[in-house]
Design a protein around this motif. Structure first.
Motif, PDB file in Angstrom:
ATOM      1  N   ALA A   3       0.844  -1.193   0.000  1.00 64.53           N
ATOM      2  CA  ALA A   3       0.000   0.000   0.000  1.00 64.53           C
ATOM      3  C   ALA A   3       0.883   1.247   0.000  1.00 64.53           C
ATOM      4  O   ALA A   3       1.879   1.312   0.725  1.00 64.53           O
ATOM      5  CB  ALA A   3      -0.902   0.011   1.229  1.00 64.53           C
ATOM      6  N   LEU A   4       0.542   2.222  -0.857  1.00 61.41           N
ATOM      7  CA  LEU A   4       1.201   3.524  -0.829  1.00 61.41           C
ATOM      8  C   LEU A   4       0.203   4.537  -0.301  1.00 61.41           C
ATOM      9  O   LEU A   4      -0.881   4.719  -0.876  1.00 61.41           O
ATOM     10  CB  LEU A   4       1.673   3.941  -2.228  1.00 61.41           C
ATOM     11  N   ILE A   5       0.576   5.184   0.784  1.00 57.67           N
ATOM     12  CA  ILE A   5      -0.267   6.213   1.382  1.00 57.67           C
ATOM     13  C   ILE A   5       0.357   7.568   1.076  1.00 57.67           C
ATOM     14  O   ILE A   5       1.536   7.803   1.368  1.00 57.67           O
ATOM     15  CB  ILE A   5      -0.397   6.028   2.911  1.00 57.67           C
ATOM     16  N   ASP A   6      -0.416   8.443   0.474  1.00 57.40           N
ATOM     17  CA  ASP A   6       0.073   9.763   0.075  1.00 57.40           C
ATOM     18  C   ASP A   6      -0.863  10.824   0.649  1.00 57.40           C
ATOM     19  O   ASP A   6      -2.078  10.762   0.440  1.00 57.40           O
ATOM     20  CB  ASP A   6       0.115   9.853  -1.457  1.00 57.40           C
ATOM     21  N   CYS A   7      -0.302  11.787   1.376  1.00 60.64           N
ATOM     22  CA  CYS A   7      -1.110  12.878   1.928  1.00 60.64           C
ATOM     23  C   CYS A   7      -1.482  13.842   0.808  1.00 60.64           C
ATOM     24  O   CYS A   7      -0.610  14.297   0.059  1.00 60.64           O
ATOM     25  CB  CYS A   7      -0.343  13.615   3.018  1.00 60.64           C
ATOM     26  N   ASN A   8      -2.744  14.166   0.690  1.00 61.62           N
ATOM     27  CA  ASN A   8      -3.219  15.023  -0.396  1.00 61.62           C
ATOM     28  C   ASN A   8      -2.818  16.481  -0.175  1.00 61.62           C
ATOM     29  O   ASN A   8      -3.152  17.058   0.869  1.00 61.62           O
ATOM     30  CB  ASN A   8      -4.739  14.936  -0.526  1.00 61.62           C
ATOM     31  N   ASN A   9      -2.101  17.046  -1.152  1.00 64.89           N
ATOM     32  CA  ASN A   9      -1.709  18.471  -1.073  1.00 64.89           C
ATOM     33  C   ASN A   9      -1.239  18.807   0.343  1.00 64.89           C
ATOM     34  O   ASN A   9      -1.784  19.686   1.017  1.00 64.89           O
ATOM     35  CB  ASN A   9      -2.886  19.372  -1.451  1.00 64.89           C
ATOM     36  N   PHE A  10      -0.219  18.091   0.805  1.00 64.72           N
ATOM     37  CA  PHE A  10       0.107  18.017   2.224  1.00 64.72           C
ATOM     38  C   PHE A  10       0.293  19.382   2.885  1.00 64.72           C
ATOM     39  O   PHE A  10      -0.300  19.660   3.930  1.00 64.72           O
ATOM     40  CB  PHE A  10       1.365  17.163   2.414  1.00 64.72           C
ATOM     41  N   TYR A  11       1.138  20.246   2.322  1.00 62.98           N
ATOM     42  CA  TYR A  11       1.396  21.533   2.979  1.00 62.98           C
ATOM     43  C   TYR A  11       0.112  22.359   3.087  1.00 62.98           C
ATOM     44  O   TYR A  11      -0.164  22.967   4.137  1.00 62.98           O
ATOM     45  CB  TYR A  11       2.461  22.324   2.220  1.00 62.98           C
ATOM     46  N   ALA A  12      -0.672  22.379   2.015  1.00 60.61           N
ATOM     47  CA  ALA A  12      -1.933  23.122   2.035  1.00 60.61           C
ATOM     48  C   ALA A  12      -2.900  22.507   3.047  1.00 60.61           C
ATOM     49  O   ALA A  12      -3.606  23.216   3.771  1.00 60.61           O
ATOM     50  CB  ALA A  12      -2.557  23.144   0.645  1.00 60.61           C
ATOM     51  N   SER A  13      -2.911  21.166   3.125  1.00 56.73           N
ATOM     52  CA  SER A  13      -3.801  20.486   4.077  1.00 56.73           C
ATOM     53  C   SER A  13      -3.415  20.803   5.518  1.00 56.73           C
ATOM     54  O   SER A  13      -4.285  20.953   6.380  1.00 56.73           O
ATOM     55  CB  SER A  13      -3.753  18.973   3.848  1.00 56.73           C
ATOM     56  N   CYS A  14      -2.095  20.903   5.790  1.00 58.75           N
ATOM     57  CA  CYS A  14      -1.633  21.265   7.143  1.00 58.75           C
ATOM     58  C   CYS A  14      -2.143  22.649   7.528  1.00 58.75           C
ATOM     59  O   CYS A  14      -2.538  22.877   8.680  1.00 58.75           O
ATOM     60  CB  CYS A  14      -0.110  21.235   7.209  1.00 58.75           C
ATOM     61  N   GLU A  15      -2.125  23.582   6.585  1.00 57.65           N
ATOM     62  CA  GLU A  15      -2.609  24.934   6.871  1.00 57.65           C
ATOM     63  C   GLU A  15      -4.103  24.921   7.171  1.00 57.65           C
ATOM     64  O   GLU A  15      -4.596  25.700   7.987  1.00 57.65           O
ATOM     65  CB  GLU A  15      -2.318  25.862   5.687  1.00 57.65           C
ATOM     66  N   ARG A  16      -4.840  24.014   6.529  1.00 50.75           N
ATOM     67  CA  ARG A  16      -6.292  23.961   6.713  1.00 50.75           C
ATOM     68  C   ARG A  16      -6.709  23.331   8.030  1.00 50.75           C
ATOM     69  O   ARG A  16      -7.794  23.622   8.544  1.00 50.75           O
ATOM     70  CB  ARG A  16      -6.921  23.171   5.557  1.00 50.75           C
ATOM     71  N   VAL A  17      -5.864  22.443   8.576  1.00 58.70           N
ATOM     72  CA  VAL A  17      -6.250  21.715   9.792  1.00 58.70           C
ATOM     73  C   VAL A  17      -6.630  22.672  10.911  1.00 58.70           C
ATOM     74  O   VAL A  17      -7.631  22.473  11.606  1.00 58.70           O
ATOM     75  CB  VAL A  17      -5.101  20.784  10.254  1.00 58.70           C
ATOM     76  N   PHE A  18      -5.845  23.738  11.092  1.00 59.62           N
ATOM     77  CA  PHE A  18      -6.089  24.661  12.202  1.00 59.62           C
ATOM     78  C   PHE A  18      -6.809  25.938  11.757  1.00 59.62           C
ATOM     79  O   PHE A  18      -7.021  26.839  12.560  1.00 59.62           O
ATOM     80  CB  PHE A  18      -4.764  25.015  12.878  1.00 59.62           C
ATOM     81  N   ASN A  19      -7.178  25.991  10.485  1.00 57.87           N
ATOM     82  CA  ASN A  19      -7.900  27.152   9.979  1.00 57.87           C
ATOM     83  C   ASN A  19      -8.963  26.667   8.992  1.00 57.87           C
ATOM     84  O   ASN A  19      -8.787  26.745   7.773  1.00 57.87           O
ATOM     85  CB  ASN A  19      -6.931  28.124   9.287  1.00 57.87           C
ATOM     86  N   PRO A  20     -10.076  26.160   9.506  1.00 60.00           N
ATOM     87  CA  PRO A  20     -11.125  25.583   8.648  1.00 60.00           C
ATOM     88  C   PRO A  20     -11.669  26.551   7.613  1.00 60.00           C
ATOM     89  O   PRO A  20     -12.255  26.113   6.614  1.00 60.00           O
ATOM     90  CB  PRO A  20     -12.216  25.181   9.660  1.00 60.00           C
ATOM     91  N   ALA A  21     -11.488  27.844   7.823  1.00 55.98           N
ATOM     92  CA  ALA A  21     -11.966  28.830   6.849  1.00 55.98           C
ATOM     93  C   ALA A  21     -11.252  28.687   5.507  1.00 55.98           C
ATOM     94  O   ALA A  21     -11.720  29.200   4.488  1.00 55.98           O
ATOM     95  CB  ALA A  21     -11.768  30.244   7.389  1.00 55.98           C
ATOM     96  N   LEU A  22     -10.130  27.956   5.500  1.00 50.84           N
ATOM     97  CA  LEU A  22      -9.356  27.768   4.275  1.00 50.84           C
ATOM     98  C   LEU A  22      -9.870  26.607   3.416  1.00 50.84           C
ATOM     99  O   LEU A  22      -9.392  26.415   2.302  1.00 50.84           O
ATOM    100  CB  LEU A  22      -7.883  27.528   4.618  1.00 50.84           C
ATOM    101  N   VAL A  23     -10.803  25.818   3.942  1.00 52.72           N
ATOM    102  CA  VAL A  23     -11.343  24.687   3.174  1.00 52.72           C
ATOM    103  C   VAL A  23     -11.976  25.203   1.886  1.00 52.72           C
ATOM    104  O   VAL A  23     -12.737  26.180   1.893  1.00 52.72           O
ATOM    105  CB  VAL A  23     -12.378  23.897   4.005  1.00 52.72           C
ATOM    106  N   ASN A  24     -11.610  24.558   0.774  1.00 54.51           N
ATOM    107  CA  ASN A  24     -12.087  24.912  -0.571  1.00 54.51           C
ATOM    108  C   ASN A  24     -11.529  26.237  -1.092  1.00 54.51           C
ATOM    109  O   ASN A  24     -11.928  26.686  -2.174  1.00 54.51           O
ATOM    110  CB  ASN A  24     -13.625  24.958  -0.634  1.00 54.51           C
TER     111      ASN A  24
END
Length: 426
Positions: A3-24
């Motif tokens: 299995a290969l696990i790849d984080c989607n758009n990782f750096y951008a996703s990290c920014e979104r985790v603590f700032n939900p306003a960034l979703v989409n």
């Protein structure tokens, strides 16, 4: 199966985790010194912002389209990566961390081959658990080999119908997928080989898979043959539980503004030497030599560039040894009246720490004290942040460092930057 696990758009996703306003929202992450684009959200990709784009060229375009712009926040990204990888370890004892946002693992035999759950269920469980624990979305590709797992992961990420998980297992399914898979997207086949294969009329992964072994070996070497065997479902790349030992360690940086003062250049080189020494100790290695390079950049009116290598009296990973040798190398090639745009330190002649051989007059007691001191400094810096304790040569003010203007908080690694929740009481 792999299995290969790849984080989607990782750096951008990290920014979104603590700032939900960034979703989409459209998000780009910039490199050190806010020079160029190193990561984009799917929305930013769709807008046409290319990877590696110079920020100054796209600044007006980004602002006109409401793009959220962030300076790279590696302390946050590194810690979030650690959390993702620790979560994945719950699913298999056999895991290889391939990069900051990718990992290979072997699905649990007891669960999958025992028939308790399907591979699809296994991937879905990983995906939901990682998102629940970290807030990071992942894609999971599962196949008989690493190369096919890469193919499966691309499909899992690209086609929404698979909901982030795709299993590639049956021969007829594999051939159907490979028939529509561009060879440029195959792991290990870069632009140069793609151009060469296209000249022979080979455009798809299936066409490459069906070529004869003698032809592949002649035109693509033994490495290319391994890739083709992997496409045929024959494993040639095993999981590496222990990372491959580095042959060299490099730390370098391009400066936003040319450095004209020697003291600034000395601080920069000492900082790079210190960071490289830390990396050595992390990998339990020592180095025999220190190479330093400086350059004004090719577009400077007065161009100058040089490199110098200093051998150590015995292999070492002690920061003071590395720093002093790096500064000595710098002294031997530094010239006044130039503006230096880039510098770097590379450690070479690496070997395992336990293989260190002492010279005839080496002070082994002093060496043990240095080893303990370095270990203590690393422990403090790991807990309180890099350079909580540092060597004086590294400097404190670092005028040569351009502070990023769009840095998000280090939510998970700095007490002063923890997210704060507020509640209104009636």
């Amino acid at each position: 199966m792999i299995a290969l696990i790849d984080c989607n758009n990782f750096y951008a996703s990290c920014e979104r985790v603590f700032n939900p306003a960034l979703v989409n929202k459209l998000i780009v992450v910039l490199s050190n010194n806010d020079g160029c684009v190193i990561a984009r959200s799917n929305e930013a990709k769709a807008l046409g912002i290319p990877m590696g784009a110079a920020y100054f060229e796209y600044e007006a375009f980004m602002k006109a389209n409401g793009v959220e712009i962030f300076s790279c926040n590696f302390p946050l990204y590194g810690d979030m990566s650690w959390r993702v990888m620790r979560t994945l370890e719950q699913f298999s004892p056999n895991i290889e961390i391939y990069s900051i946002d990718e990992a290979f693992l072997q699905p649990s035999v007891a669960l999958c081959e025992g028939g308790l759950i399907t591979l699809e269920n296994y991937g879905e469980k990983m995906r939901s658990t990682v998102f629940r624990h970290t807030g990071i979305p992942i894609s999971v590709g599962i196949a008989p080999t690493k190369t096919l797992a890469k193919v499966a992961n691309k499909i899992a990420k690209k086609d929404k119908e698979h909901n982030g998980v795709f299993v590639l297992q049956k021969e007829n399914e594999i051939n159907k997928i490979l028939n529509n898979f561009d060879i440029n997207d195959i792991w290990g086949i870069g632009r140069r080989l793609t151009k060469k294969l296209n000249a022979y009329g080979i455009y798809t992964a299936l066409q490459l898979k069906n070529m004869s072994d003698p032809w592949i070996k002649k035109n693509l070497s033994i490495t290319g043959l391994r890739t083709v065997w992997e496409l045929r479902g024959i494993p040639c790349l095993e999981l590496e539980d222990i990372p491959t030992t580095s042959k060299s360690i490099m730390t370098s940086r391009s400066f936003k503004h040319p450095l004209t003062e020697k003291s600034d250049l000395q601080e920069a080189v000492a900082t790079f030497a210190s960071i490289s020494a830390e990396k050595l100790r992390e990998e339990k290695l020592t180095a025999f030599a220190v190479n330093v390079f400086i350059t004004t950049g090719h577009f400077a009116k007065k161009h100058y560039g040089a490199s110098n290598t200093m051998s150590l009296s015995m292999s070492s990973n002690y920061s003071a040894d590395i720093i002093s040798s790096a500064l000595l190398a710098l002294d031997k090639m530094y010239k006044k009246s130039y503006g230096y745009k880039q510098a770097g330190v590379m450690l070479v002649g690496l070997q395992a720490e336990e293989k260190t051989q002492f010279t005839l007059f080496a002070d082994q007691k002093k060496h043990e004290k240095q080893k303990k001191l370095a270990h203590s400094i690393d422990l403090v810096n790991d807990r309180w942040g890099r350079e909580a304790i540092f060597f004086a040569a590294v400097g404190k003010n670092k005028k040569w460092v351009t502070k990023p203007l769009r840095h998000s908080p280090r939510y998970t690694t700095n007490w002063k930057e923890l997210p704060v929740a507020k509640a209104n009481y009636m």
